[in-house]
Scaffold this motif. Structure first.
Motif, mmCIF file in Angstrom:
data_model
loop_
_atom_site.group_PDB
_atom_site.id
_atom_site.type_symbol
_atom_site.label_atom_id
_atom_site.label_comp_id
_atom_site.label_asym_id
_atom_site.label_seq_id
_atom_site.Cartn_x
_atom_site.Cartn_y
_atom_site.Cartn_z
ATOM 1 N N SER A 61 -0.849 -7.965 13.611
ATOM 2 C CA SER A 61 -0.035 -6.759 13.482
ATOM 3 C C SER A 61 -0.694 -5.770 12.533
ATOM 4 O O SER A 61 -1.441 -6.146 11.632
ATOM 5 C CB SER A 61 1.360 -7.120 12.959
ATOM 6 O OG SER A 61 2.081 -5.945 12.616
ATOM 7 N N ALA A 62 -0.394 -4.500 12.762
ATOM 8 C CA ALA A 62 -0.887 -3.469 11.850
ATOM 9 C C ALA A 62 0.015 -3.335 10.634
ATOM 10 O O ALA A 62 -0.337 -2.653 9.669
ATOM 11 C CB ALA A 62 -0.960 -2.126 12.586
ATOM 12 N N GLY A 63 1.196 -3.983 10.672
ATOM 13 C CA GLY A 63 2.125 -3.915 9.550
ATOM 14 C C GLY A 63 1.739 -4.866 8.431
ATOM 15 O O GLY A 63 0.763 -5.610 8.517
ATOM 16 N N ARG A 64 2.534 -4.823 7.356
ATOM 17 C CA ARG A 64 2.290 -5.686 6.195
ATOM 18 C C ARG A 64 3.517 -6.546 5.928
ATOM 19 O O ARG A 64 4.645 -6.194 6.280
ATOM 20 C CB ARG A 64 1.978 -4.872 4.935
ATOM 21 C CG ARG A 64 0.853 -3.875 5.046
ATOM 22 C CD ARG A 64 -0.502 -4.539 5.213
ATOM 23 N NE ARG A 64 -1.604 -3.650 4.854
ATOM 24 C CZ ARG A 64 -2.101 -2.702 5.613
ATOM 25 N NH1 ARG A 64 -1.549 -2.470 6.805
ATOM 26 N NH2 ARG A 64 -3.129 -1.965 5.221
ATOM 27 N N VAL A 65 3.279 -7.683 5.236
ATOM 28 C CA VAL A 65 4.365 -8.573 4.816
ATOM 29 C C VAL A 65 4.180 -8.860 3.330
ATOM 30 O O VAL A 65 3.053 -8.804 2.819
ATOM 31 C CB VAL A 65 4.362 -9.896 5.617
ATOM 32 C CG1 VAL A 65 4.535 -9.631 7.099
ATOM 33 C CG2 VAL A 65 3.091 -10.697 5.354
ATOM 34 N N PRO A 66 5.254 -9.176 2.609
ATOM 35 C CA PRO A 66 5.112 -9.496 1.186
ATOM 36 C C PRO A 66 4.422 -10.849 1.001
ATOM 37 O O PRO A 66 4.592 -11.762 1.814
ATOM 38 C CB PRO A 66 6.560 -9.562 0.682
ATOM 39 C CG PRO A 66 7.407 -9.055 1.791
ATOM 40 C CD PRO A 66 6.646 -9.226 3.060
ATOM 41 N N THR A 67 3.665 -10.985 -0.068
ATOM 42 C CA THR A 67 3.133 -12.284 -0.481
ATOM 43 C C THR A 67 4.113 -12.891 -1.486
ATOM 44 O O THR A 67 5.079 -12.240 -1.914
ATOM 45 C CB THR A 67 1.764 -12.124 -1.154
ATOM 46 O OG1 THR A 67 1.939 -11.328 -2.345
ATOM 47 C CG2 THR A 67 0.775 -11.447 -0.225
ATOM 48 N N ALA A 68 3.867 -14.141 -1.886
ATOM 49 C CA ALA A 68 4.704 -14.773 -2.913
ATOM 50 C C ALA A 68 4.680 -13.938 -4.194
ATOM 51 O O ALA A 68 5.696 -13.770 -4.871
ATOM 52 C CB ALA A 68 4.213 -16.193 -3.188
ATOM 53 N N ARG A 69 3.504 -13.375 -4.504
ATOM 54 C CA ARG A 69 3.398 -12.539 -5.701
ATOM 55 C C ARG A 69 4.223 -11.259 -5.547
ATOM 56 O O ARG A 69 4.832 -10.774 -6.509
ATOM 57 C CB ARG A 69 1.923 -12.201 -5.934
ATOM 58 C CG ARG A 69 1.634 -11.515 -7.251
ATOM 59 C CD ARG A 69 0.132 -11.346 -7.445
ATOM 60 N NE ARG A 69 -0.150 -10.682 -8.688
ATOM 61 C CZ ARG A 69 -1.364 -10.340 -9.091
ATOM 62 N NH1 ARG A 69 -2.407 -10.624 -8.308
ATOM 63 N NH2 ARG A 69 -1.555 -9.730 -10.240
ATOM 64 N N GLY A 70 4.232 -10.707 -4.338
ATOM 65 C CA GLY A 70 5.044 -9.522 -4.091
ATOM 66 C C GLY A 70 6.531 -9.807 -4.223
ATOM 67 O O GLY A 70 7.285 -9.022 -4.812
#
Length: 342
Positions: A61-70
């Motif tokens: 996907s061109a979108g983003r997802v949060p990481t655990a740090r986020g």
């Protein structure tokens, strides 16, 4: 340090991903954030957040997802969860509160785990209340020169046996003398009280009695802990329907192994019981539940002002943390009230 624009975009991205479960693109962020920014500017900020390790870009996907740090930054600096009113709880909480009868503590514990699971739609966990670890009677029996059997009897008649490997050989006469001394001076005290007294009295005790007493305290601590390692888990099957896990059978297998063994859960909840209020572990932060896909929201509960156990919710990192905090907080207060003497 993030500027206000970056914080707003990160907060918006996390909230949209929690709600929808889909990677968030710059066009969605532009609409949802309320910021009048060009797509290019948003892409630049997203690139900065990704470089900081706060968001990631799935390959598909061109979108983003949060990481655990986020998620961690979101929970620590951007989340506001108002405590629920215990006198006016939500209807689904109120209907269960009547089942938390103080004269049936085991049922209170079981119902609390089920309540956590039902409200969260994830896994509810709770440790049973710890009983005071009290010496009623102790006895030492010689097995060989450096092996001694310790028999610990609690006031309720529970018997625990432990084998000690000692540095020095002891005769049975020495063990009888130590047994009599300890039962005379320490019977009826909790292990914690015995430990505190030992710190001030150990120099006045004869060497072999002091050594045996310290060994007995250690054995008693381990014995009482193992006899009380009871964790109630409810709602494991809820994870089968969680989108984040349903396609990853290996992760599911590891999770069910965790719930089956319960030892790791005990260690995690024991750590949580030493903290005040709600604690949140995201994506393996606890080192005890080392799964990047999991988060744990936990809180201690009390009986008459004394912390006796811990409860919590275990679910995917993509959870509504504000709601989970409310669920865990109000359940810990309901359990504390149900188990405390009025």
């Amino acid at each position: 340090m993030l500027d206000d624009r970056a914080k707003t975009l990160l907060k918006t991205l996390v909230e949209r991903y929690i709600a929808d479960g889909q990677p968030v693109g710059s066009r969605t962020l532009s609409k949802a954030s309320g910021l009048e920014l060009s797509p290019a500017t948003i892409r630049n900020v997203m690139a900065d957040l990704e470089e900081l390790g706060l968001i990631a870009s799935p390959h598909t996907s061109a979108g983003r997802v949060p990481t655990a740090r986020g998620y961690r930054l979101f929970v620590d600096t951007m989340l506001t969860a108002r405590p629920l009113d215990l006198n006016q709880p939500p209807p689904e909480v109120a209907c269960v509160r009547d089942q938390l009868q103080p004269d049936q503590p085991q049922r209170v514990i079981a119902n609390a785990a089920q309540l956590l699971s039902n409200l969260s739609q994830f896994v509810g966990v709770i440790t049973a209340p710890r009983k005071p670890s009290v010496f009623h009677h102790i006895e030492f029996l010689r097995l060989s020169d450096r092996r001694v059997l310790v028999i610990l009897v609690a006031p309720d008649g529970d018997v625990q046996n432990r084998v000690l490997f000692t540095e020095h050989p002891y005769s049975q006469a020495q063990l009888v003398e130590a047994t009599n001394y300890i039962n005379t001076h320490f019977a009826g005290l909790t292990i914690e009280e015995v430990r505190n007294r030992l710190q001030t009295e150990v120099e006045a005790l004869r060497g072999e009695i002091a050594d045996l007493m310290q060994a007995a305290v250690q054995a008693g601590t381990e014995a009482m802990a193992s006899s009380q390692e009871q964790v109630v888990v409810s709602g494991e099957r809820n994870l089968l329907t969680v989108q984040d896990f349903s396609s990853d059978l290996e992760s599911l297998r590891k999770l069910f192994d965790l719930f089956e063994q319960k030892t790791q859960l005990m260690r995690l909840l024991d750590v949580s019981s030493r903290a005040e209020g709600v604690r949140i572990y995201i994506g393996g932060e606890s080192q005890v539940v080392p799964y990047e896909e999991l988060s744990v929201v936990s809180a201690p509960y009390e009986v008459n002002g004394q912390v006796v156990g811990t409860l919590g919710v275990i679910g995917p990192t993509r959870m509504a943390y504000d709601r989970m905090i409310q669920i865990v907080d109000i359940t810990s207060r309901l359990v504390s009230n149900a188990l405390s003497q009025k």
